[in-house]
Motif scaffolding. Structure first.
Motif, PDB file in Angstrom:
ATOM      1  N   MET A  79       0.673  -1.088   0.130  1.00 27.57           N
ATOM      2  CA  MET A  79       0.318   0.208  -0.323  1.00 27.57           C
ATOM      3  C   MET A  79       0.798   1.313  -0.136  1.00 27.57           C
ATOM      4  O   MET A  79       0.531   2.749   0.090  1.00 27.57           O
ATOM      5  CB  MET A  79      -1.030   0.321   1.432  1.00 27.57           C
ATOM      6  N   CYS A 118       1.767  -6.048   4.314  1.00 26.46           N
ATOM      7  CA  CYS A 118       0.692  -5.037   3.913  1.00 26.46           C
ATOM      8  C   CYS A 118      -0.887  -5.741   3.979  1.00 26.46           C
ATOM      9  O   CYS A 118      -1.479  -5.975   4.794  1.00 26.46           O
ATOM     10  CB  CYS A 118       0.564  -4.729   2.603  1.00 26.46           C
ATOM     11  N   GLU A 173       4.459  -7.177   1.390  1.00 24.82           N
ATOM     12  CA  GLU A 173       4.709  -6.237  -0.077  1.00 24.82           C
ATOM     13  C   GLU A 173       5.817  -5.162  -0.220  1.00 24.82           C
ATOM     14  O   GLU A 173       5.735  -4.117   0.255  1.00 24.82           O
ATOM     15  CB  GLU A 173       3.512  -4.772   0.087  1.00 24.82           C
ATOM     16  N   GLU A 196       0.208  -8.543  -1.510  1.00 21.23           N
ATOM     17  CA  GLU A 196      -1.038  -7.639  -1.269  1.00 21.23           C
ATOM     18  C   GLU A 196      -1.942  -8.501  -0.226  1.00 21.23           C
ATOM     19  O   GLU A 196      -1.515  -9.609   0.827  1.00 21.23           O
ATOM     20  CB  GLU A 196      -1.642  -7.014  -1.949  1.00 21.23           C
ATOM     21  N   ASP A 245       0.908  -5.708  -5.713  1.00 24.51           N
ATOM     22  CA  ASP A 245       1.091  -4.356  -5.593  1.00 24.51           C
ATOM     23  C   ASP A 245       2.329  -3.998  -5.953  1.00 24.51           C
ATOM     24  O   ASP A 245       3.040  -3.612  -5.691  1.00 24.51           O
ATOM     25  CB  ASP A 245       1.110  -3.300  -4.190  1.00 24.51           C
ATOM     26  N   GLU A 290      -5.020  -4.573  -4.802  1.00 25.20           N
ATOM     27  CA  GLU A 290      -5.342  -4.083  -3.120  1.00 25.20           C
ATOM     28  C   GLU A 290      -5.672  -5.377  -2.869  1.00 25.20           C
ATOM     29  O   GLU A 290      -5.727  -6.608  -2.999  1.00 25.20           O
ATOM     30  CB  GLU A 290      -5.692  -2.940  -3.110  1.00 25.20           C
ATOM     31  N   ASP A 321      -9.304  -0.166  -1.724  1.00 29.56           N
ATOM     32  CA  ASP A 321      -8.246  -1.131  -1.021  1.00 29.56           C
ATOM     33  C   ASP A 321      -8.275  -2.372  -0.576  1.00 29.56           C
ATOM     34  O   ASP A 321      -9.302  -3.143  -1.142  1.00 29.56           O
ATOM     35  CB  ASP A 321      -7.321   0.154  -0.593  1.00 29.56           C
TER      36      ASP A 321
END
Length: 472
Positions: A1, A155, A170, A224, A240, A325, A375
């Motif tokens: 993120m 993440c 991530e 993610e 991501d 996400e 998200d």
């Protein structure tokens, strides 16, 4: 993120073809392309509501809803360690009577060292998870501890049908490549004495502390979220990574034992090598899958970027996505988000039907000034999606938790109080809450409580109230 590199890979794609979907979210009225200021408050007008733990008016909610904050960053866990910040993905892994057990990610990187007992840490990195036990009758935390440490940039992740949490890194990192120039998204990283490979999935039990063992077969990439089909045992994963991201599935050799290995594949959308843009609401596209020859080859030769897995998938004909996400499974379908996809490069939500091998778009943001950056997502026990907002713009903007019904109605359920100010626990609320993304949406198994994270400063919120069938 992390937003370090997102502005670099805002990009367009190719034109899509297909037929109108008749799936769970049919969107016949196409009501989801609406301006942010026009988002309806379908469960009732939002009003300022005081936190029952601190007395502060942190959130806006519909009439009858209430909440309390839990486990603020900087306070003490029950095991004596301090609560880490950057509270991200989270899931309910167990509920026994009145006690709900949650595992919460902490998206930390740098050289500050492990968040828990060094003897139980995978490496010297500062990421990991904390476990919270919430009593729904006393409405208090009754236990909390560091359950995974020494990992990097944890993440999102996902809950398994066997009551564990898959925590995803991530970040793809290899100390053997430290002589090479850093990729742009790592220019600000100071990893100190990190000594092991990163970019993996780790399994965290509902009780005790995890044995920090990477699940290598699930790949080394910018992980993610994970969502598991409880019938087939297949795990679906988002990535991501920019400018190229993949949507993956993991077919385990032994369902329930991912550490025993399996087959990693990347989605191929027929006639759509680029899925970043120019999708049409509700229009079906055919799906196939390509094998990833070496899931542990996280780096291409001569590079530290961490695009080795997605490059294998693209070379085999897989489709390129952008900034994937959240991922959720419900009613036999998989839902996942792109934070930067779509015509406005402000995000969309896709629905995938594994039985018919079809995919289509069910929500598209109209711009970064509106609801954007979808998200973390979760399917409500009452049949709608709950969507966490993470706008790209990082000014004080009071972000939203939204709902998306089966009929395609998109509405605002919860919002950070836009007039918030002052301080609590050493945190300037205007500089944390008002600039923070929402994350970690997850429901208690009886459906009575919705748990969410405010990423910055790092705190969990437990919300309850008059939930409504068809909505949240």
């Amino acid at each position: 993120m992390s937003n370090t590199s997102r502005r670099e890979f805002l990009a367009a794609g190719l034109l899509g073809v297909g037929t109108l979907s008749l799936g769970l979210f049919a969107y016949a009225r196409h009501r989801t392309r609406i301006q942010g200021r026009d988002i309806p408050e379908s469960m009732g007008p939002l009003r300022d509501v005081a936190d029952e733990a601190t007395g502060l008016p942190l959130l806006r909610l519909p009439e009858g809803f209430r909440y309390r904050t839990l486990s603020w960053a900087g306070s003490r866990l029950h095991d004596g360690f301090r609560v880490p910040g950057a509270a991200d993905g989270m899931g309910v892994v167990r509920q026994e009577g009145r006690q709900v057990t949650l595992v919460r990610n902490h998206e930390l990187r740098g050289s500050s060292g492990p968040i828990g007992d060094h003897a139980n840490s995978y490496d010297t990195a500062p990421g990991g998870t904390t476990t919270l036990v919430f009593d729904t009758v006393a409405e208090q935390l009754v236990d909390s501890w560091v359950s995974l440490s020494g990992t990097l940039h944890n993440c999102a992740g996902g809950v398994t049908p066997w009551d564990t949490w898959l925590s995803c890194e991530e970040a793809a990192f290899s100390p053997t490549l430290s002589h090479l120039p850093k990729p742009r998204r790592q220019l600000l990283w100071d990893l100190g004495e990190v000594q092991r490979e990163h970019g993996f999935v780790f399994e965290v039990p509902a009780t005790g502390v995890a044995r920090p063992e990477p699940i290598y077969a699930m790949g080394q990439f910018y992980h993610e979220a994970v969502a598991i089909d409880p019938v087939s045992g297949i795990a679906y994963m988002t990535e991501d990574n920019g400018p190229n991201a993949g949507f993956y599935r993991f077919l385990p050799h032994a369902p329930g034992r991912f550490s025993a290995g399996g087959r990693l594949q990347m989605m191929k959308v027929e006639l759509r090598p680029d899925m970043s843009d120019y999708l049409q609401m509700g229009v079906e596209m055919d799906v196939g899958w390509v094998d990833i020859p070496d899931p542990t080859a996280g780096f291409t030769s001569g590079s530290r970027h961490g695009d080795g897995v997605v490059s294998q998938g693209l070379a085999a004909g897989g489709s390129r996505f952008i900034a994937l996400e959240g991922c959720a499974f419900g009613d036999g379908h998989v839902y996942f988000t792109s934070k930067l996809g779509g015509r406005a490069m402000a995000g969309y939500i896709l629905e995938y039907d594994p039985q018919r091998e079809k995919i289509w778009m069910v929500y598209e943001s109209t711009g970064h000034e509106d609801f954007s950056g979808p998200d973390n997502i979760v399917m409500s026990p009452r049949g709608s999606l709950v969507v966490c907002e993470d706008r790209l713009a990082r000014r004080k903007q009071a972000q939203t938790v939204a709902g998306l019904t089966r009929e395609g109605e998109f509405f605002r359920f919860c919002q950070v109080n836009p007039n918030l100010g002052g301080a609590y626990g050493g945190h300037d609320l205007a500089d944390t809450f008002l600039t923070s993304e929402w994350a970690g949406a997850t429901f208690s198994r009886d459906g009575a409580w919705l748990f969410l994270n405010i990423y910055s400063p790092g705190v969990t919120v437990a919300i309850t109230g008059p939930w409504q069938d068809g909505y949240i």
